[in-house]
Design a protein around this motif. Sequence first.
Motif, PDB file in Angstrom:
ATOM      1  N   ALA A 366      22.037 -11.448 -15.547  1.00  0.00           N
ATOM      2  CA  ALA A 366      23.326 -11.837 -16.128  1.00  0.00           C
ATOM      3  C   ALA A 366      24.179 -10.625 -16.471  1.00  0.00           C
ATOM      4  O   ALA A 366      25.408 -10.722 -16.549  1.00  0.00           O
ATOM      5  CB  ALA A 366      23.095 -12.682 -17.375  1.00  0.00           C
ATOM      6  N   ARG A 367      23.550  -9.479 -16.652  1.00  0.00           N
ATOM      7  CA  ARG A 367      24.281  -8.256 -16.992  1.00  0.00           C
ATOM      8  C   ARG A 367      24.694  -7.468 -15.758  1.00  0.00           C
ATOM      9  O   ARG A 367      25.397  -6.468 -15.865  1.00  0.00           O
ATOM     10  CB  ARG A 367      23.416  -7.384 -17.903  1.00  0.00           C
ATOM     11  CG  ARG A 367      23.142  -8.015 -19.263  1.00  0.00           C
ATOM     12  CD  ARG A 367      22.149  -7.213 -20.062  1.00  0.00           C
ATOM     13  NE  ARG A 367      21.931  -7.800 -21.392  1.00  0.00           N
ATOM     14  CZ  ARG A 367      20.999  -7.385 -22.237  1.00  0.00           C
ATOM     15  NH1 ARG A 367      20.169  -6.382 -21.882  1.00  0.00           N
ATOM     16  NH2 ARG A 367      20.863  -7.966 -23.418  1.00  0.00           N
ATOM     17  N   ARG A 368      24.227  -7.895 -14.608  1.00  0.00           N
ATOM     18  CA  ARG A 368      24.587  -7.228 -13.362  1.00  0.00           C
ATOM     19  C   ARG A 368      25.957  -7.696 -12.880  1.00  0.00           C
ATOM     20  O   ARG A 368      26.525  -8.661 -13.397  1.00  0.00           O
ATOM     21  CB  ARG A 368      23.540  -7.530 -12.283  1.00  0.00           C
ATOM     22  CG  ARG A 368      22.171  -6.943 -12.570  1.00  0.00           C
ATOM     23  CD  ARG A 368      22.195  -5.459 -12.337  1.00  0.00           C
ATOM     24  NE  ARG A 368      20.864  -4.867 -12.493  1.00  0.00           N
ATOM     25  CZ  ARG A 368      20.603  -3.583 -12.257  1.00  0.00           C
ATOM     26  NH1 ARG A 368      21.583  -2.786 -11.890  1.00  0.00           N
ATOM     27  NH2 ARG A 368      19.394  -3.105 -12.423  1.00  0.00           N
ATOM     28  N   ARG A 369      26.453  -7.016 -11.855  1.00  0.00           N
ATOM     29  CA  ARG A 369      27.700  -7.459 -11.248  1.00  0.00           C
ATOM     30  C   ARG A 369      27.512  -8.866 -10.692  1.00  0.00           C
ATOM     31  O   ARG A 369      26.448  -9.188 -10.177  1.00  0.00           O
ATOM     32  CB  ARG A 369      28.102  -6.504 -10.128  1.00  0.00           C
ATOM     33  CG  ARG A 369      28.463  -5.100 -10.608  1.00  0.00           C
ATOM     34  CD  ARG A 369      28.785  -4.220  -9.427  1.00  0.00           C
ATOM     35  NE  ARG A 369      29.149  -2.867  -9.846  1.00  0.00           N
ATOM     36  CZ  ARG A 369      29.405  -1.871  -9.013  1.00  0.00           C
ATOM     37  NH1 ARG A 369      29.320  -2.083  -7.704  1.00  0.00           N
ATOM     38  NH2 ARG A 369      29.722  -0.679  -9.473  1.00  0.00           N
ATOM     39  N   PRO A 370      28.541  -9.687 -10.766  1.00  0.00           N
ATOM     40  CA  PRO A 370      28.408 -11.059 -10.262  1.00  0.00           C
ATOM     41  C   PRO A 370      27.915 -11.123  -8.824  1.00  0.00           C
ATOM     42  O   PRO A 370      27.092 -11.969  -8.477  1.00  0.00           O
ATOM     43  CB  PRO A 370      29.831 -11.611 -10.394  1.00  0.00           C
ATOM     44  CG  PRO A 370      30.424 -10.849 -11.523  1.00  0.00           C
ATOM     45  CD  PRO A 370      29.856  -9.462 -11.417  1.00  0.00           C
ATOM     46  N   GLY A 371      28.397 -10.215  -7.972  1.00  0.00           N
ATOM     47  CA  GLY A 371      27.967 -10.215  -6.584  1.00  0.00           C
ATOM     48  C   GLY A 371      26.481  -9.970  -6.440  1.00  0.00           C
ATOM     49  O   GLY A 371      25.809 -10.612  -5.613  1.00  0.00           O
ATOM     50  N   THR A 372      25.942  -9.055  -7.240  1.00  0.00           N
ATOM     51  CA  THR A 372      24.511  -8.767  -7.197  1.00  0.00           C
ATOM     52  C   THR A 372      23.700  -9.964  -7.655  1.00  0.00           C
ATOM     53  O   THR A 372      22.712 -10.353  -7.021  1.00  0.00           O
ATOM     54  CB  THR A 372      24.190  -7.556  -8.093  1.00  0.00           C
ATOM     55  OG1 THR A 372      24.946  -6.426  -7.654  1.00  0.00           O
ATOM     56  CG2 THR A 372      22.702  -7.228  -8.048  1.00  0.00           C
ATOM     57  N   ALA A 373      24.118 -10.563  -8.765  1.00  0.00           N
ATOM     58  CA  ALA A 373      23.396 -11.719  -9.292  1.00  0.00           C
ATOM     59  C   ALA A 373      23.422 -12.879  -8.303  1.00  0.00           C
ATOM     60  O   ALA A 373      22.397 -13.526  -8.058  1.00  0.00           O
ATOM     61  CB  ALA A 373      24.005 -12.149 -10.625  1.00  0.00           C
ATOM     62  N   VAL A 374      24.583 -13.143  -7.716  1.00  0.00           N
ATOM     63  CA  VAL A 374      24.704 -14.245  -6.762  1.00  0.00           C
ATOM     64  C   VAL A 374      23.817 -14.000  -5.545  1.00  0.00           C
ATOM     65  O   VAL A 374      23.137 -14.917  -5.055  1.00  0.00           O
ATOM     66  CB  VAL A 374      26.169 -14.438  -6.338  1.00  0.00           C
ATOM     67  CG1 VAL A 374      26.266 -15.383  -5.146  1.00  0.00           C
ATOM     68  CG2 VAL A 374      26.994 -14.958  -7.501  1.00  0.00           C
ATOM     69  N   ALA A 375      23.793 -12.773  -5.044  1.00  0.00           N
ATOM     70  CA  ALA A 375      22.977 -12.454  -3.871  1.00  0.00           C
ATOM     71  C   ALA A 375      21.496 -12.702  -4.153  1.00  0.00           C
ATOM     72  O   ALA A 375      20.773 -13.289  -3.330  1.00  0.00           O
ATOM     73  CB  ALA A 375      23.207 -11.000  -3.449  1.00  0.00           C
ATOM     74  N   VAL A 376      21.034 -12.279  -5.330  1.00  0.00           N
ATOM     75  CA  VAL A 376      19.622 -12.476  -5.693  1.00  0.00           C
ATOM     76  C   VAL A 376      19.306 -13.959  -5.823  1.00  0.00           C
ATOM     77  O   VAL A 376      18.279 -14.444  -5.327  1.00  0.00           O
ATOM     78  CB  VAL A 376      19.294 -11.733  -7.002  1.00  0.00           C
ATOM     79  CG1 VAL A 376      17.898 -12.103  -7.496  1.00  0.00           C
ATOM     80  CG2 VAL A 376      19.386 -10.226  -6.792  1.00  0.00           C
ATOM     81  N   LEU A 377      20.182 -14.693  -6.483  1.00  0.00           N
ATOM     82  CA  LEU A 377      19.927 -16.113  -6.726  1.00  0.00           C
ATOM     83  C   LEU A 377      19.988 -16.928  -5.426  1.00  0.00           C
ATOM     84  O   LEU A 377      19.196 -17.857  -5.233  1.00  0.00           O
ATOM     85  CB  LEU A 377      20.932 -16.661  -7.733  1.00  0.00           C
ATOM     86  CG  LEU A 377      20.825 -16.058  -9.145  1.00  0.00           C
ATOM     87  CD1 LEU A 377      21.933 -16.599 -10.042  1.00  0.00           C
ATOM     88  CD2 LEU A 377      19.463 -16.344  -9.754  1.00  0.00           C
ATOM     89  N   VAL A 378      20.911 -16.587  -4.556  1.00  0.00           N
ATOM     90  CA  VAL A 378      20.979 -17.284  -3.264  1.00  0.00           C
ATOM     91  C   VAL A 378      19.727 -16.998  -2.446  1.00  0.00           C
ATOM     92  O   VAL A 378      19.137 -17.898  -1.841  1.00  0.00           O
ATOM     93  CB  VAL A 378      22.245 -16.872  -2.487  1.00  0.00           C
ATOM     94  CG1 VAL A 378      22.186 -17.382  -1.052  1.00  0.00           C
ATOM     95  CG2 VAL A 378      23.486 -17.420  -3.181  1.00  0.00           C
ATOM     96  N   GLY A 379      19.293 -15.730  -2.450  1.00  0.00           N
ATOM     97  CA  GLY A 379      18.075 -15.378  -1.727  1.00  0.00           C
ATOM     98  C   GLY A 379      16.858 -16.125  -2.254  1.00  0.00           C
ATOM     99  O   GLY A 379      16.040 -16.651  -1.484  1.00  0.00           O
ATOM    100  N   ALA A 380      16.739 -16.200  -3.584  1.00  0.00           N
ATOM    101  CA  ALA A 380      15.620 -16.928  -4.188  1.00  0.00           C
ATOM    102  C   ALA A 380      15.686 -18.406  -3.845  1.00  0.00           C
ATOM    103  O   ALA A 380      14.661 -19.047  -3.571  1.00  0.00           O
ATOM    104  CB  ALA A 380      15.640 -16.739  -5.708  1.00  0.00           C
ATOM    105  N   SER A 381      16.882 -18.979  -3.832  1.00  0.00           N
ATOM    106  CA  SER A 381      17.044 -20.408  -3.539  1.00  0.00           C
ATOM    107  C   SER A 381      16.662 -20.722  -2.097  1.00  0.00           C
ATOM    108  O   SER A 381      16.003 -21.737  -1.819  1.00  0.00           O
ATOM    109  CB  SER A 381      18.492 -20.841  -3.795  1.00  0.00           C
ATOM    110  OG  SER A 381      18.848 -20.634  -5.148  1.00  0.00           O
ATOM    111  N   VAL A 382      17.058 -19.865  -1.182  1.00  0.00           N
ATOM    112  CA  VAL A 382      16.725 -20.079   0.229  1.00  0.00           C
ATOM    113  C   VAL A 382      15.220 -19.971   0.446  1.00  0.00           C
ATOM    114  O   VAL A 382      14.613 -20.790   1.154  1.00  0.00           O
ATOM    115  CB  VAL A 382      17.487 -19.072   1.121  1.00  0.00           C
ATOM    116  CG1 VAL A 382      16.985 -19.138   2.566  1.00  0.00           C
ATOM    117  CG2 VAL A 382      18.984 -19.345   1.070  1.00  0.00           C
ATOM    118  N   PHE A 383      14.599 -18.954  -0.170  1.00  0.00           N
ATOM    119  CA  PHE A 383      13.146 -18.806  -0.023  1.00  0.00           C
ATOM    120  C   PHE A 383      12.418 -20.010  -0.607  1.00  0.00           C
ATOM    121  O   PHE A 383      11.482 -20.543  -0.003  1.00  0.00           O
ATOM    122  CB  PHE A 383      12.671 -17.536  -0.722  1.00  0.00           C
ATOM    123  CG  PHE A 383      11.167 -17.402  -0.727  1.00  0.00           C
ATOM    124  CD1 PHE A 383      10.499 -16.941   0.395  1.00  0.00           C
ATOM    125  CD2 PHE A 383      10.421 -17.756  -1.840  1.00  0.00           C
ATOM    126  CE1 PHE A 383       9.105 -16.840   0.415  1.00  0.00           C
ATOM    127  CE2 PHE A 383       9.038 -17.665  -1.840  1.00  0.00           C
ATOM    128  CZ  PHE A 383       8.384 -17.199  -0.710  1.00  0.00           C
TER     129      PHE A 383
END
Length: 399
Positions: A366-383
Amino acid sequence: MPTVEAVRVDPDDAPEARGRPVLAAGHRVILALAPAVLYLAVRELGLLALRLMAARWDKDVSKALTSWDGQWFLGIAEGGYADVPTWLVDAFGRRTAETPLAFFPGYPTLVRWVDGLPGVPAVGAAFAVSLVSGVVCAYGLARLGSRVSGGSQRAGLVLVVLFAASPMAVALSMAYSEATFCALAAWSLVGVVERRWLLAGVCCAAAGLVRPTAAALVVAVCAAAAVAVWRRRDDWRAWVGGLVAPLGLLGYLAYVAVRTGRWDGWFAVQRHGWDSRFDGGAATARFALAILGEPRSVLELATVWFLVAALALVVLSARRGLEWPLVVYGVGVLAMDLGSNGLMNSKARLLLPAFTLLVPVAVALARRRPGTAVAVLVGASVFSAWFGAYAITAWQYAI
């Protein structure tokens, strides 16, 4: 020369000012809906992957989502413990009058209530209970993530996505009891963090009727209530919350003890029917060493690394100063998972209730840049979508 009088304009009458209440109201609505929308979006991605994988393996999606334990829960919901279909048997192909007692009554009872509505079949009722439970859990996690030390509204929403994108989150969409248990556990822990002891105790007691994992929740809630009483930080509500918390779990264990005629009745049913008992982690260690030395499948190898990751999250939670009752609960869930010699293929699924170990990750993202957080969360969701679909279609055994 004619004079022109200056006209005073009230700032509140400006068009942009008149639009502010509308924007504020819209923002509040978005925030109110965000936990549900994010949770449902991630789970829908998982179901989309499941439909694609099921078509590849020529399997029915509904049957995949009601497999294994789901059949037991549906059988208990439709006929009660006394009238479960005779074709349902234990791991050894046996069946006694006590075998169905291995499954806690909370989830199938809810399914039976929904099934009693006009035009609602049992399978649809099971899916509805899991769906609503997941959404209720999402709001609990969002609240929890905003209330912990260093937490925020954004951290709560990130926690919702991380939970919905857990490796075996497919179980949250199945006719399984995980979603219901996690909903009750999340709100019980919200009660602990906010020192709302009646909420904590009642939700903990209800969770004790859903899964044996409630033992970890009981320890966390009762310990937190005891500390609050000892420090004289709260009134009689801490006493009541701590006393109510274990009633559901103890009540069902006592019921099974009476039905079987022995004090350890539920544990005996587990041993005789599924050879499941607490061995301190010996079986898990043997399984992990064997799989790491000679991997036999994607699911088994991934399961070992999920367990390793969970241990790392325990260390991270302790180092980041996560509230100690949340750490106690997460460690308790993990200890029950690691310490049991039960079905090794289920260990990744049994990690789902240990969602408190994801809190430090959510706060950091949540403290990271929005783009970084979104990329991580999308990757986790796809996996998660792929792995869950693989686990109940390509993988041929129970999870």
